[in-house]
Write a protein that holds these residues in place. Sequence first.
Motif, mmCIF file in Angstrom:
data_model
loop_
_atom_site.group_PDB
_atom_site.id
_atom_site.type_symbol
_atom_site.label_atom_id
_atom_site.label_comp_id
_atom_site.label_asym_id
_atom_site.label_seq_id
_atom_site.Cartn_x
_atom_site.Cartn_y
_atom_site.Cartn_z
ATOM 1 N N LEU A 431 13.331 -9.046 -15.727
ATOM 2 C CA LEU A 431 14.699 -8.601 -16.027
ATOM 3 C C LEU A 431 14.675 -7.281 -16.797
ATOM 4 O O LEU A 431 15.426 -6.347 -16.481
ATOM 5 C CB LEU A 431 15.438 -9.663 -16.834
ATOM 6 N N LEU A 432 13.815 -7.195 -17.797
ATOM 7 C CA LEU A 432 13.712 -5.968 -18.585
ATOM 8 C C LEU A 432 13.231 -4.802 -17.723
ATOM 9 O O LEU A 432 13.761 -3.684 -17.806
ATOM 10 C CB LEU A 432 12.753 -6.178 -19.761
ATOM 11 N N ALA A 433 12.222 -5.070 -16.896
ATOM 12 C CA ALA A 433 11.705 -4.019 -16.014
ATOM 13 C C ALA A 433 12.764 -3.605 -15.003
ATOM 14 O O ALA A 433 12.891 -2.408 -14.670
ATOM 15 C CB ALA A 433 10.447 -4.505 -15.304
ATOM 16 N N GLY A 434 13.537 -4.579 -14.513
ATOM 17 C CA GLY A 434 14.612 -4.247 -13.589
ATOM 18 C C GLY A 434 15.660 -3.365 -14.240
ATOM 19 O O GLY A 434 16.196 -2.442 -13.618
ATOM 20 N N ALA A 435 15.952 -3.634 -15.505
ATOM 21 C CA ALA A 435 16.914 -2.802 -16.228
ATOM 22 C C ALA A 435 16.415 -1.370 -16.369
ATOM 23 O O ALA A 435 17.192 -0.407 -16.306
ATOM 24 C CB ALA A 435 17.181 -3.404 -17.605
ATOM 25 N N ALA A 436 15.098 -1.224 -16.534
ATOM 26 C CA ALA A 436 14.505 0.106 -16.753
ATOM 27 C C ALA A 436 14.087 0.793 -15.467
ATOM 28 O O ALA A 436 13.534 1.890 -15.502
ATOM 29 C CB ALA A 436 13.297 -0.026 -17.676
ATOM 30 N N ALA A 437 14.344 0.175 -14.334
ATOM 31 C CA ALA A 437 13.778 0.641 -13.060
ATOM 32 C C ALA A 437 14.291 2.007 -12.616
ATOM 33 O O ALA A 437 13.656 2.669 -11.787
ATOM 34 C CB ALA A 437 14.049 -0.388 -11.961
ATOM 35 N N THR A 438 15.424 2.458 -13.156
ATOM 36 C CA THR A 438 15.918 3.789 -12.795
ATOM 37 C C THR A 438 14.902 4.867 -13.142
ATOM 38 O O THR A 438 14.852 5.917 -12.504
ATOM 39 C CB THR A 438 17.254 4.069 -13.517
ATOM 40 N N HIS A 439 14.082 4.607 -14.166
ATOM 41 C CA HIS A 439 12.981 5.503 -14.534
ATOM 42 C C HIS A 439 11.698 4.682 -14.480
ATOM 43 O O HIS A 439 11.333 4.024 -15.458
ATOM 44 C CB HIS A 439 13.206 6.081 -15.925
ATOM 45 N N PRO A 440 11.010 4.646 -13.346
ATOM 46 C CA PRO A 440 9.867 3.744 -13.138
ATOM 47 C C PRO A 440 8.816 3.731 -14.246
ATOM 48 O O PRO A 440 8.271 2.654 -14.534
ATOM 49 C CB PRO A 440 9.289 4.223 -11.803
ATOM 50 N N PRO A 441 8.492 4.870 -14.892
ATOM 51 C CA PRO A 441 7.490 4.793 -15.974
ATOM 52 C C PRO A 441 7.902 3.841 -17.097
ATOM 53 O O PRO A 441 7.050 3.215 -17.727
ATOM 54 C CB PRO A 441 7.390 6.242 -16.463
ATOM 55 N N PHE A 442 9.200 3.725 -17.347
ATOM 56 C CA PHE A 442 9.661 2.796 -18.386
ATOM 57 C C PHE A 442 9.459 1.345 -17.942
ATOM 58 O O PHE A 442 9.079 0.483 -18.740
ATOM 59 C CB PHE A 442 11.135 3.039 -18.708
ATOM 60 N N ALA A 443 9.736 1.059 -16.674
ATOM 61 C CA ALA A 443 9.526 -0.293 -16.167
ATOM 62 C C ALA A 443 8.054 -0.683 -16.285
ATOM 63 O O ALA A 443 7.723 -1.816 -16.644
ATOM 64 C CB ALA A 443 9.975 -0.384 -14.708
ATOM 65 N N GLU A 444 7.172 0.271 -16.031
ATOM 66 C CA GLU A 444 5.742 -0.001 -16.152
ATOM 67 C C GLU A 444 5.353 -0.254 -17.605
ATOM 68 O O GLU A 444 4.520 -1.118 -17.893
ATOM 69 C CB GLU A 444 4.949 1.177 -15.590
ATOM 70 N N ARG A 445 5.946 0.467 -18.536
ATOM 71 C CA ARG A 445 5.642 0.251 -19.952
ATOM 72 C C ARG A 445 6.087 -1.149 -20.390
ATOM 73 O O ARG A 445 5.433 -1.781 -21.227
ATOM 74 C CB ARG A 445 6.323 1.322 -20.825
ATOM 75 N N VAL A 446 7.201 -1.639 -19.845
ATOM 76 C CA VAL A 446 7.657 -2.989 -20.164
ATOM 77 C C VAL A 446 6.621 -4.010 -19.696
ATOM 78 O O VAL A 446 6.276 -4.959 -20.431
ATOM 79 C CB VAL A 446 9.025 -3.271 -19.503
ATOM 80 N N ARG A 447 6.124 -3.833 -18.493
ATOM 81 C CA ARG A 447 5.110 -4.773 -17.976
ATOM 82 C C ARG A 447 3.813 -4.681 -18.780
ATOM 83 O O ARG A 447 3.136 -5.692 -18.991
ATOM 84 C CB ARG A 447 4.865 -4.494 -16.491
ATOM 85 N N GLN A 448 3.468 -3.494 -19.239
ATOM 86 C CA GLN A 448 2.287 -3.343 -20.096
ATOM 87 C C GLN A 448 2.492 -4.058 -21.426
ATOM 88 O O GLN A 448 1.557 -4.655 -21.972
ATOM 89 C CB GLN A 448 1.996 -1.863 -20.320
ATOM 90 N N ALA A 449 3.711 -4.007 -21.936
ATOM 91 C CA ALA A 449 4.021 -4.713 -23.182
ATOM 92 C C ALA A 449 3.836 -6.213 -22.999
ATOM 93 O O ALA A 449 3.303 -6.903 -23.882
ATOM 94 C CB ALA A 449 5.446 -4.394 -23.632
#
Length: 561
Positions: A431-449
Motif C-alpha cells: 500500500l505504501l509503495a503503491g502510494a509512492a509509485a508516481t515516483h518509482p525510486p520512492f516506492a523502491e525505498r519503501v520496499r527497502q525499508a
Amino acid sequence: MQLLDREIADCKALVVDGNPTSRSILSAQLREFGVGTVVQCGRIKDARKQLEARPFDVVLCEHRFDQEDPGYTAQHLLDDLRRAQLLPFSTVFIIVTGEASYTMVADAAESALDSYLLKPHTATSLGERLTQARKRKKTLADIFTAIEQGDYQQATRLCLQRFASRSIYWLYAARIGSELLLRQGMHDEAKKLCEAVLETGALPWARLGIARAQIDANQPTQAMRTLETLIGDHPSHVDAYDVMGRVQVEQGNLGEALDTFRKASSLTPSSIARLQKHGMLAFFMGDRDEAAKMLDRAATLGISSKMFDFQSLVLLAFSRFQQRDSKGLQRCVDNVQHALERAPNSKRLQRFASIVSVLNLMLLKQVAAVVAEVKVLFSKLDEPGLDVEAGCNLLALLAQLTAGELQLDGCEGWVDTLGLRFASSKGLTELLAGAAATHPPFAERVRQAHARISEMAEQAVTHTVQGNHRSAVQALLAHAERTYNAKLIDMARMTLQRHGPRIDDAAGLQQRADALRDLYAVGVSAAMLGQSGGRQPGALNLRDVRPAEPGAEEPPEEAAA
C-alpha cells in the motif's frame, strides 16, 4: 382494522417506494394498524437521509429502484445501513417486492432480513409479516439488550442456549452468537458453532463465518479456500468478496484484491462502501482514471452520508490533480474544508485539508507556498497519532510533487522515516509503495525499508533461539524507539510475555514496550483501505454502544454536495 399490538401507537414507520400509489397504500395500511407516525419518501437517497437522521421502528422498502438507480436494491440499502451501524436492533425492515424467486427468498434468509412482502399484497399479509417480525424482536430482546449494554458474554450465553435447545429463532440466534464469539476473539468456538449450523443446511453465512474465524486464527490460506468454494457455489454473495478482498490486501496481493473489489462493486453498483474500496485500491494500483470514476460516484451518491469516508476525497484530489482538473480539485478542497468546519478538532480531517490544499496550490503554481506547507507537514512524522493512512497520503503527495520536478530538500529521508515506521508487513508495504509509485525510486525505498525491518526482526529471533531473551527484547525496543514500527513493538511485547520470568528487569522493559504500543502501535498492524467505520467485512451488524477508545474521533455528520 385491529391494532397489531399495544405498543404500535408509539411506533414510527418509514415507507420507501418510487411509486406514489403503492407508497400511499402502504402508508394507509400502516395507519390502519395503529402506527402512530408514518413518513414517506420516493428515493433511496432520501430514505438513507431519513434513516441516518433518526431511528424508525418499521421500514417498508420497495425492492428495486431502477428508474432512480439501476441495479440498486433495498437489499443493498439494508446492507449499507448495517455496515455503517445505522440500523437499531429494534427496527423491523421489510422488503416489498414482486419477485417470488428462490434467489429472493434465499437472500432474505441469508441477510437476516426481518421479512419480505410479495406484490400484490393484502393488508392481512402485511399485518402477518409485521406481527411475526415484531414477535422475533421481542423474543430475542434479552440478547439484544445484553449487546446494547456491552455485555457480550451474557449475550453469547443466551444465543448458545437458544441454539442448543432449538428454541424459537434458534438459527438467527446462532448467527448472532457466531458474530459475538468472533468479536471476543474466540475464533475456535465461532468456527465450531458455524460448522454445527452447516450440519443443519448449507447456509452461506455460516461458511463465511468459518472463513472469518480462519482469518482471525491466522490461517489465510485455509480462509481463501473456504471463500473460493463459497463464491463458486454462491457467486452473488457479495459479503464473501468483501472478506476475500480484505485477505488479499493484508497479504499484499493488491492486483487480485482489485479484481475482487471490482466484482463486489459491480454486483452492488450503488454501495458507497464498496465503491470507495474499489476506488481506493485502484488508486494504489496506479489507475488514477478508474480510481477517479469510482470515488467520484461514491461522492455523488453519499457525500452527505455517514457511510462516506473523506479519505475518498483526498485520493480523488490526487486524481484530479494528475488530470489537471482545477474545478474538480477545487470541489475536493471545498468539501474537505466543509467537513473540517463541522468537526474542527478532527486531526484526521486536518491532515486531509492540508494534503488537498497543497495539491491545489501546486496546480495554481504557487511553489513557494507549496514548499512552506510541505515542510510543516513533514515536520510531524514522529507524531503518535500518525497512522498508515496518513503515511500513504504523505508518500503520495511527496511522490506526486517530486515527479512534477519540484526539488524538496530531505525528501528521501522523509520517505525512509515513513517506510521504517509503517512497512511492517507485505500488505502495508505494498500500500505504501503503491502510494509512492508516481515516483518509482520512492516506492523502491519503501520496499527497502521493509527489508530492513524484517532484518531487525530476524536478528531478534536469532537472539531468542540462542536463549538471549533479554538481548532480543533490548534490541527490539531500541529499534522500535528509533523507527516506531508496530511490528517491532509487538515482537518485543510477545517476547516479554513468553520469556518474562527468565528476564531480570522484565517489568521495566514491559513498561517501555507498553508505552511504545500505546503511542505508536494501536491500529496500525493490518493493511486497510480507509477507516473501517462500521462492521468488519462479512460481519453481522452489532451496534456497539460501549465507550469509544481514547483518542477516537467522531466523523462529521455531513459535507456539502
